[in-house]
Design an enzyme around this catalytic site. Structure first.
Site, PDB file in Angstrom:
ATOM      1  N   GLY A  81      -0.357   1.802  -0.574  1.00  0.00           N
ATOM      2  CA  GLY A  81      -1.579   1.719  -1.353  1.00  0.00           C
ATOM      3  C   GLY A  81      -2.851   1.563  -0.565  1.00  0.00           C
ATOM      4  O   GLY A  81      -3.074   2.211   0.463  1.00  0.00           O
ATOM      5  N   ILE A  82      -3.725   0.685  -1.056  1.00  0.00           N
ATOM      6  CA  ILE A  82      -5.043   0.486  -0.458  1.00  0.00           C
ATOM      7  C   ILE A  82      -4.933  -0.015   0.975  1.00  0.00           C
ATOM      8  O   ILE A  82      -5.689   0.407   1.854  1.00  0.00           O
ATOM      9  CB  ILE A  82      -5.871  -0.494  -1.318  1.00  0.00           C
ATOM     10  CG1 ILE A  82      -6.187   0.133  -2.677  1.00  0.00           C
ATOM     11  CG2 ILE A  82      -7.158  -0.884  -0.597  1.00  0.00           C
ATOM     12  CD1 ILE A  82      -6.808  -0.832  -3.673  1.00  0.00           C
ATOM     13  N   SER A 142       1.713  -2.009   3.736  1.00  0.00           N
ATOM     14  CA  SER A 142       2.911  -1.175   3.578  1.00  0.00           C
ATOM     15  C   SER A 142       2.691  -0.015   2.622  1.00  0.00           C
ATOM     16  O   SER A 142       3.428   0.976   2.671  1.00  0.00           O
ATOM     17  CB  SER A 142       4.100  -2.019   3.108  1.00  0.00           C
ATOM     18  OG  SER A 142       3.841  -2.571   1.826  1.00  0.00           O
ATOM     19  N   TYR A 190      -2.713 -13.065 -13.060  1.00  0.00           N
ATOM     20  CA  TYR A 190      -3.296 -12.188 -12.048  1.00  0.00           C
ATOM     21  C   TYR A 190      -4.822 -12.265 -12.068  1.00  0.00           C
ATOM     22  O   TYR A 190      -5.456 -12.414 -11.017  1.00  0.00           O
ATOM     23  CB  TYR A 190      -2.839 -10.744 -12.280  1.00  0.00           C
ATOM     24  CG  TYR A 190      -3.448  -9.756 -11.322  1.00  0.00           C
ATOM     25  CD1 TYR A 190      -2.990  -9.666 -10.016  1.00  0.00           C
ATOM     26  CD2 TYR A 190      -4.481  -8.910 -11.723  1.00  0.00           C
ATOM     27  CE1 TYR A 190      -3.549  -8.756  -9.123  1.00  0.00           C
ATOM     28  CE2 TYR A 190      -5.050  -8.000 -10.834  1.00  0.00           C
ATOM     29  CZ  TYR A 190      -4.584  -7.927  -9.543  1.00  0.00           C
ATOM     30  OH  TYR A 190      -5.141  -7.038  -8.662  1.00  0.00           O
TER      31      TYR A 190
END
Length: 280
Positions: free
Chosen positions: A15-16, A13, A152
């Site tokens: 960015g990368i 959806s 993360y």
């Protein structure tokens, strides 16, 4: 040939993932571009239209076993094959363990690690049949642990360990595995990071402010890599005859990852990251 290759990408959806879907389609791949909510697909559709390419947009929640199974069944029924999987879906998170629940950490692991595991497991039968490849977007945060990124980085460390261990096993059945390690990238990823408010107004607040000041500079557009730059590296990996097991996407990422890979006792990493939270 690339023009006959089917590529499944998660998390497209923005960015990368978005940039990689468009770049891979321009390179000749048939791209199945997935995201959890197709109502967020407008940016991808616009980018594809601008580039003059077509994409097969499909819904996929990598944390939902039924969604994963349905997506792979769709690929098999529609194309009869899968040549490459790009594990890109993920979510950032800031926090520190004293102030978070274990369930918070589990949620981060679910999307960033177990989502990768689930997709890889589901795709491997098709990839074995095609002699395909698994490419997973990790992070330099999967090599060097970073302040307030405990959950993360733990998830990305897990991805690195999982893929590094899988690589020689998958090679015995003709499947190549590569981990992609970007550094700072100018995407919406940082803006969407959750967990920050849990630290504000606590004894960790000063350290968080110092960290955020440092991080804002690192992700400044003048310093950070573009999503398109990362996507170019990914397409190069996808089209390489002998892709490496690990690729940093920029010179800055190479330097940063090198801090850890040359640091047997951990002292260098601590020296680098300590000032991120002291401001000194």
């Amino acid at each position: 040939m690339v023009t006959q290759s089917i590529l499944l990408i998660t998390g497209t959806s923005s960015g990368i993932g978005l940039a990689s879907a468009v770049a891979a389609a321009r390179a000749g791949f048939t791209v199945v571009a997935t995201m959890r909510d197709l109502n967020r697909a407008d940016a991808l559709r616009d980018a594809a239209d601008t580039a003059g390419v077509s994409l097969d947009l499909q819904p996929l929640d990598v944390t939902d076993p039924a969604s994963v199974a349905a997506c792979l069944s769709y690929v098999k029924a529609t194309y009869g094959r899968l040549d490459a999987l790009l594990n890109n879906a993920g979510a950032g998170h800031l926090g520190t363990i004293e102030l978070e629940s274990v369930d918070d950490v589990r949620a981060v692991m679910e999307v960033n690690f177990f989502g990768v595991v689930a997709m890889t497991k589901a795709a491997l039968p098709l990839l074995r049949a095609s002699g395909g490849r698994v490419v997973s977007v990790s992070s330099v945060g999967g090599v060097v642990g970073q302040p307030f990124n405990e959950a993360y980085c733990a998830a990305k460390f897990a991805v690195e360990g999982f893929m590094e261990s899988l690589t020689p096993v998958a090679a015995t059945v003709g499947v190549r595995v590569t981990v992609i390690e970007p550094g700072a990238v100018t995407t919406e990823f940082v803006a969407n990071v959750g967990g920050r408010r849990s630290v504000e107004g606590t004894p960790y607040d000063g350290a968080l402010r110092a960290y955020l000041e440092r991080t804002a500079a690192a992700f400044d557009p003048a310093a950070a890599q573009t999503p398109e730059g990362v996507a170019d590296v990914i397409v190069e990996v996808l089209t390489s005859e002998n892709p490496p097991a690990r690729v940093q996407t920029s010179e800055a990422a190479q330097r940063f990852a090198g801090v850890k890979l040359a640091d047997l006792d951990g002292a260098h990493v601590q020296a680098v990251t300590r000032h991120w939270v002291t401001g000194a």
